[in-house]
Write a protein that holds these residues in place. Structure first.
Motif, PDB file in Angstrom:
ATOM      1  N   LYS A  19     -21.603  19.622  27.094  1.00 39.98           N
ATOM      2  CA  LYS A  19     -20.950  18.332  26.891  1.00 39.98           C
ATOM      3  C   LYS A  19     -20.908  17.580  28.203  1.00 39.98           C
ATOM      4  O   LYS A  19     -21.118  18.136  29.270  1.00 39.98           O
ATOM      5  N   LYS A  20     -20.579  16.310  28.106  1.00 39.44           N
ATOM      6  CA  LYS A  20     -20.694  15.443  29.256  1.00 39.44           C
ATOM      7  C   LYS A  20     -19.798  15.903  30.388  1.00 39.44           C
ATOM      8  O   LYS A  20     -20.153  15.848  31.556  1.00 39.44           O
ATOM      9  N   ASN A  21     -18.585  16.376  30.081  1.00 44.57           N
ATOM     10  CA  ASN A  21     -17.692  16.715  31.191  1.00 44.57           C
ATOM     11  C   ASN A  21     -17.856  18.150  31.652  1.00 44.57           C
ATOM     12  O   ASN A  21     -17.124  18.627  32.495  1.00 44.57           O
ATOM     13  N   MET A  22     -18.809  18.868  31.042  1.00 47.11           N
ATOM     14  CA  MET A  22     -18.945  20.270  31.406  1.00 47.11           C
ATOM     15  C   MET A  22     -20.264  20.586  32.094  1.00 47.11           C
ATOM     16  O   MET A  22     -20.501  21.729  32.437  1.00 47.11           O
ATOM     17  N   ILE A  23     -21.168  19.599  32.276  1.00 49.27           N
ATOM     18  CA  ILE A  23     -22.492  20.003  32.779  1.00 49.27           C
ATOM     19  C   ILE A  23     -22.399  20.612  34.160  1.00 49.27           C
ATOM     20  O   ILE A  23     -23.011  21.639  34.439  1.00 49.27           O
ATOM     21  N   TRP A  24     -21.633  19.964  35.062  1.00 49.28           N
ATOM     22  CA  TRP A  24     -21.606  20.497  36.428  1.00 49.28           C
ATOM     23  C   TRP A  24     -20.916  21.848  36.457  1.00 49.28           C
ATOM     24  O   TRP A  24     -21.362  22.775  37.132  1.00 49.28           O
ATOM     25  N   ASN A  26     -20.567  24.123  34.036  1.00 51.21           N
ATOM     26  CA  ASN A  26     -21.372  25.188  33.441  1.00 51.21           C
ATOM     27  C   ASN A  26     -22.483  25.638  34.366  1.00 51.21           C
ATOM     28  O   ASN A  26     -22.655  26.822  34.641  1.00 51.21           O
ATOM     29  N   THR A  27     -23.254  24.653  34.856  1.00 48.46           N
ATOM     30  CA  THR A  27     -24.432  25.047  35.637  1.00 48.46           C
ATOM     31  C   THR A  27     -24.037  25.696  36.944  1.00 48.46           C
ATOM     32  O   THR A  27     -24.630  26.698  37.351  1.00 48.46           O
ATOM     33  N   THR A  28     -23.003  25.157  37.610  1.00 51.80           N
ATOM     34  CA  THR A  28     -22.624  25.759  38.891  1.00 51.80           C
ATOM     35  C   THR A  28     -22.113  27.177  38.683  1.00 51.80           C
ATOM     36  O   THR A  28     -22.479  28.103  39.424  1.00 51.80           O
ATOM     37  N   THR A  29     -21.315  27.370  37.647  1.00 52.02           N
ATOM     38  CA  THR A  29     -20.764  28.709  37.416  1.00 52.02           C
ATOM     39  C   THR A  29     -21.852  29.708  37.110  1.00 52.02           C
ATOM     40  O   THR A  29     -21.898  30.797  37.686  1.00 52.02           O
ATOM     41  N   TYR A  30     -22.745  29.328  36.195  1.00 51.57           N
ATOM     42  CA  TYR A  30     -23.765  30.304  35.829  1.00 51.57           C
ATOM     43  C   TYR A  30     -24.732  30.571  36.968  1.00 51.57           C
ATOM     44  O   TYR A  30     -25.208  31.696  37.138  1.00 51.57           O
ATOM     45  N   SER A  31     -25.021  29.546  37.776  1.00 52.66           N
ATOM     46  CA  SER A  31     -25.936  29.836  38.880  1.00 52.66           C
ATOM     47  C   SER A  31     -25.253  30.708  39.936  1.00 52.66           C
ATOM     48  O   SER A  31     -25.906  31.535  40.577  1.00 52.66           O
ATOM     49  N   LYS A  86     -22.959   8.166  39.034  1.00 54.16           N
ATOM     50  CA  LYS A  86     -23.063   6.905  38.295  1.00 54.16           C
ATOM     51  C   LYS A  86     -24.276   6.848  37.388  1.00 54.16           C
ATOM     52  O   LYS A  86     -24.519   5.838  36.758  1.00 54.16           O
ATOM     53  N   GLU A  87     -25.053   7.907  37.353  1.00 59.20           N
ATOM     54  CA  GLU A  87     -26.257   7.837  36.533  1.00 59.20           C
ATOM     55  C   GLU A  87     -25.918   8.167  35.088  1.00 59.20           C
ATOM     56  O   GLU A  87     -24.943   8.850  34.808  1.00 59.20           O
ATOM     57  N   PRO A  88     -26.757   7.703  34.154  1.00 57.02           N
ATOM     58  CA  PRO A  88     -26.520   8.069  32.757  1.00 57.02           C
ATOM     59  C   PRO A  88     -26.703   9.564  32.550  1.00 57.02           C
ATOM     60  O   PRO A  88     -27.371  10.230  33.324  1.00 57.02           O
ATOM     61  N   LEU A  89     -26.152  10.063  31.458  1.00 58.77           N
ATOM     62  CA  LEU A  89     -26.078  11.498  31.254  1.00 58.77           C
ATOM     63  C   LEU A  89     -27.454  12.151  31.191  1.00 58.77           C
ATOM     64  O   LEU A  89     -27.674  13.225  31.747  1.00 58.77           O
ATOM     65  N   ILE A  90     -28.390  11.466  30.545  1.00 55.11           N
ATOM     66  CA  ILE A  90     -29.708  12.084  30.393  1.00 55.11           C
ATOM     67  C   ILE A  90     -30.372  12.270  31.749  1.00 55.11           C
ATOM     68  O   ILE A  90     -31.026  13.281  31.999  1.00 55.11           O
ATOM     69  N   LEU A  94     -31.717  15.623  33.432  1.00 56.90           N
ATOM     70  CA  LEU A  94     -33.095  15.770  33.904  1.00 56.90           C
ATOM     71  C   LEU A  94     -33.125  16.322  35.324  1.00 56.90           C
ATOM     72  O   LEU A  94     -33.938  17.173  35.661  1.00 56.90           O
ATOM     73  N   TYR A  95     -32.219  15.810  36.164  1.00 56.70           N
ATOM     74  CA  TYR A  95     -32.166  16.259  37.560  1.00 56.70           C
ATOM     75  C   TYR A  95     -31.863  17.744  37.627  1.00 56.70           C
ATOM     76  O   TYR A  95     -32.522  18.512  38.329  1.00 56.70           O
ATOM     77  N   ILE A  96     -30.847  18.166  36.855  1.00 59.29           N
ATOM     78  CA  ILE A  96     -30.483  19.581  36.890  1.00 59.29           C
ATOM     79  C   ILE A  96     -31.611  20.428  36.323  1.00 59.29           C
ATOM     80  O   ILE A  96     -31.889  21.534  36.809  1.00 59.29           O
ATOM     81  N   THR A  97     -32.316  19.896  35.313  1.00 59.60           N
ATOM     82  CA  THR A  97     -33.457  20.632  34.761  1.00 59.60           C
ATOM     83  C   THR A  97     -34.546  20.810  35.806  1.00 59.60           C
ATOM     84  O   THR A  97     -35.134  21.887  35.914  1.00 59.60           O
ATOM     85  N   MET A  98     -34.808  19.739  36.589  1.00 60.16           N
ATOM     86  CA  MET A  98     -35.803  19.860  37.653  1.00 60.16           C
ATOM     87  C   MET A  98     -35.396  20.938  38.644  1.00 60.16           C
ATOM     88  O   MET A  98     -36.216  21.749  39.082  1.00 60.16           O
TER      89      MET A  98
END
Lengths: 459, 346
Positions: A19-24, A26-31, A86-90, A94-98
């Motif tokens: 979800k929008k408020n969980m991307i950072w 989730n990814t930081t924790t799992y990494s 400030k960037e849109p969610l997608i 994409l950045y995190i996917t890269m």
């Protein structure tokens, strides 16, 4: 090894489904969890490598680099949160996917057994990095920077592909473990000289060697913070790692072929350190400092003594952490003043004292203060190059002095003195930034207590 | 065009190529080529403007010349071997003439001059058929006569094609010309390996066709024929920009995308046959190709050029349905891990 690779690949679906408020979060924790798993690789019991399968292995050289890679991904994610807010969610996803894709390729590169698989993954790291630099960089020069980065690396590495295939057709296999055992001296001929050049140039460009370093300041300066961090900390070390692996096959040509590159590196480290004294752009200063440190690694790898290999490995890990931390500090300045010019953000110690403590620690490790691992690396390299030839001590000593000069210059310009009148309205340091610096510094300081895990396979 | 007539013409094109690929009598091959040529002329002229007529005329003249040269080579072969069966051509003169004729049909240097001009003058769909389907027939003949081809001529043409394909595309902004120069360069790669391992020629042809099909379909979807109009796709269909990025990088031969597989295999075959300088040179010249593909991705997906407000609303015609685009995208970017499966071809 799959226990690290598959979770890293799964970071990509994780970002797209969060979800929008969980991307950072989730990814930081799992990494961070993945980097915890990778720490178990540091337990290398005997002198042989740990072989996980026919395709992946880890050895006292690649394990510290692997741990550094996995440690750096959460730090990159934490550092990118502000400029992507400030960037849109997608686009964030994409950045995190890269970043996750780059991480996967890097992990597979450091643990590859077959040299051609190493080559393919080495080249594969170029594509996400190019996209990160060109799409998310800030100035117009990033287009040029991406092109220089891509083409310098490719022109260097295509002869490597041909050389690897010709070695495979002559000797039958490029599997790393086999090569270690039935390695024999390369006969002396012109074509073997070109083979040596073809094998080494790819890594020389990546390191970078002094004459081929033009892509590095461009790429480091134009990349966003995560791009700069991964470039400085890991991608340069790919070159060092590759050189350390491939020089095993290239004796005895290395005895005389190494001279031009040794001269270029010895001279280059002094030149690039001196350029640092005259830089106005903070990120450019850190980029040239990276060239200078990597020139030391090139000297160490080409001398080929046990102590120099220890120094090269320790220096790679130490420089990775230090340089990444310096880029994070420069980025915290950039996010506040939107300028990379050093003199525009002076006297920060008065305004941000805790950040000044981190600046001090980073600058001290950059100039290789005892007892940090930077010192251990540099000292081993200086000692082994002295034993190779007594005269190099002059150049090495000059380099250490100039390194100290520009590190302190950077520290004093940004931190000391009276603050400029236009920056008294900057935001105070975020907890995230302080956590970032602490997470860089803690491994660096803790490793000084037990440096033998990063001293590589000649310990 | 009347759908019935279009079907008949397309079937004739198809039948012509099939006759070329499936027959064992040299005369039938020539007949197949002529059938193919005559039937594709109306397809090239679908949009009836002087530019398309000029392009069709150029195509007709070059291909007819090539067919005549092919006929001469066939007759010389008949004179010296006394039979019309397709095997390797025994007489060196006939072999050279046939190689040159087929190179003219494919668009290899020094017979490449017609490719950019013809591709530019016709519509995107016709250009698609020209650059993919029309290459199948000459390549199948080259495959069948590959044991007897003069290596010097073929390798010279191949290396010069890669050079011309890379260098010529550098100054182009028209997408069709870029695809034409890309086709010249890829044909160079394909013919370079023909004498050593013809299976790799077929592999390269397959992957090249898939990538070119993908590129053309993406262009047709966004109805763009220039770099400028392609740079507006971020507005109309942002996903297309990502797909263009992936496919262009794959055409440039970057690992880990599938465009790297034919180049890697070709370099491997050439190196195993002890030619080292040639694949190095070919690989470095392929970087010229990569340069203009990267430049195309810069204007399309990786940056967003400043545009005035009224440019953001592009005319939205009804969305063309692109058949088979998702499998094509997957095939043109993700096939590299399947490379070990090539061992079944031995």
């Amino acid at each position: 090894m799959l226990k690290i690779i598959i979770p890293t690949i799964m970071l990509m679906p994780l970002t797209w489904l969060s979800k929008k408020n969980m991307i950072w979060i989730n990814t930081t924790t799992y990494s961070l969890l993945i980097s915890l798993i990778s720490l178990s690789l540091l337990n290398q019991p005997n002198n042989n490598s740990l072989n996980f399968s026919l395709m992946f292995f880890s050895d006292p050289l690649s394990a510290p680099l692997l741990v550094l890679t996995t440690w750096l991904l959460p730090l990159m994610l934490m550092a990118s949160q502000h400029h992507l807010s400030k960037e849109p969610l997608i686009r964030k996803k994409l950045y995190i996917t890269m970043l996750a894709m780059l991480q996967t390729f890097l992990i597979m590169t450091f643990t590859a057994t077959e040299l051609i698989s190493f080559y393919i993954l080495f080249e594969a790291t170029l594509v996400p990095t190019l996209i990160i630099i060109t799409r998310w960089g800030n100035q117009t020069e990033r287009l040029n920077a991406g092109l220089y980065f891509l083409f310098y690396t490719l022109v260097g590495s295509l002869p490597l592909l041909v050389a690897l295939i010709s070695i495979q057709s002559l000797t039958g296999s490029l599997h790393f473990l086999l090569i270690q055992y039935w390695n024999q001296a390369l006969p002396d001929s012109w074509s073997n000289i070109f083979l040596w050049l073809a094998c080494m140039m790819a890594f020389m460009v990546k390191m970078p060697l002094y004459g081929l370093h033009l892509w590095l300041p461009k790429a480091h300066v134009e990349a966003p913070i995560a791009g700069s961090m991964v470039l400085a900390a890991i991608l340069l070390k790919l070159g060092g790692y590759g050189m350390l692996r491939i020089t095993m096959m290239l004796n005895p040509q290395t005895n005389f072929m190494a001279y031009p590159f040794l001269m270029l590196s010895l001279w280059g480290m002094i030149m690039t350190s001196s350029i640092c004294l005259r830089q106005t752009d903070l990120k450019s200063l850190i980029a040239y400092s990276s060239v200078s440190h990597m020139a030391l690694v090139i000297v160490a790898v080409l001398i080929q003594t046990p102590w120099s290999y220890m120094g090269a490995t320790a220096l790679m890990i130490a420089h990775g952490l230090t340089s990444s931390m310096l880029f994070c500090l420069a980025n915290s300045n950039y996010e506040r003043t939107h300028s990379r010019t050093m003199i525009l953000a002076r006297g920060l110690q008065t305004l941000l004292p805790l950040m000044a403590a981190w600046w001090l620690l980073a600058s001290l490790t950059n100039l290789a203060l005892p007892p940090s691992i930077n010192l251990i690396g540099e000292l081993f390299v200086v000692m082994s190059s002295f034993s190779w030839s007594n005269i190099t001590i002059i150049l090495m000593g000059a380099n250490i002095t100039i390194t100290a000069l520009y590190s302190l210059y950077m520290l004093i310009t940004t931190q000391r003195g009276k603050y400029t009148h236009h920056i008294n309205s900057i935001k105070p340091s975020f907890t995230r930034e302080n956590a970032l610096m602490a997470l860089h510094m803690t491994p660096l300081l803790l490793l000084s207590l037990n440096p033998k895990i990063i001293l590589g396979f000649t310990y | 065009m009347n759908p019935l007539i279009l079907t008949i013409i397309l079937m004739t094109v198809f039948l012509g190529t099939m006759i070329v690929m499936a027959s064992s009598h040299w005369l039938m091959i020539w007949i197949g080529f002529e059938m193919n040529l005559l039937a594709i002329i109306p397809i090239l002229m679908k949009k009836y403007n002087p530019r398309a007529m000029e392009a069709s005329t150029k195509y007709f003249l070059t291909q007819a010349t090539a067919s005549m040269l092919l006929m001469m080579a066939i007759i010389i072969n008949l004179m010296h071997s006394g039979q019309w069966t397709i095997t390797k051509v025994f007489n060196p003169t006939a072999s050279i003439i046939m190689t040159l004729a087929l190179a003219m049909k494919l668009g290899l240097t020094p017979f490449h001059f017609w490719v950019p001009e013809v591709t530019q003058g016709i519509s995107l769909t016709s250009g698609l058929i020209l650059l993919t389907w029309q290459k199948l027939a000459p390549m199948s003949i080259l495959y069948q006569i590959s044991p007897s081809i003069n290596l010097n001529i073929l390798l010279t043409m191949a290396v010069l094609s890669i050079l011309v394909g890379g260098w010529g595309g550098l100054n182009q902004t028209q997408l069709r010309k870029i695809m034409a120069y890309s086709s010249i360069a890829h044909m160079g790669w394909m013919t370079a390996i023909l004498v050593y391992n013809p299976t790799l020629t077929m592999l390269n042809m397959l992957i090249y066709i898939m990538m070119t099909l993908t590129m053309f379909m993406l262009f047709i979807h966004s109805s763009s024929t220039t770099t400028l109009s392609l740079s507006h796709t971020w507005n109309k269909a942002p996903l297309i920009t990502t797909l263009i990025l992936i496919t262009l990088l794959s055409m440039g031969g970057l690992p880990p995308l599938s465009g790297f597989m034919p180049k890697w295999m070709i370099i491997q075959e050439l190196t195993k046959n002890s030619s080292i300088i040639l694949p190095t040179l070919m690989a470095i010249m392929a970087l010229l190709n990569l340069y203009f593909y990267t430049r195309l991705t810069y204007s399309t997906s990786l940056t967003m050029f400043p545009s005035t407000n009224n440019m953001k609303m592009k005319w939205q015609f009804e969305t063309k349905q692109i058949t088979l685009l998702p499998p094509l995208i997957i095939a043109s970017s993700l096939l590299l891990p399947l490379t070990p499966m090539l061992s079944i071809l031995d």
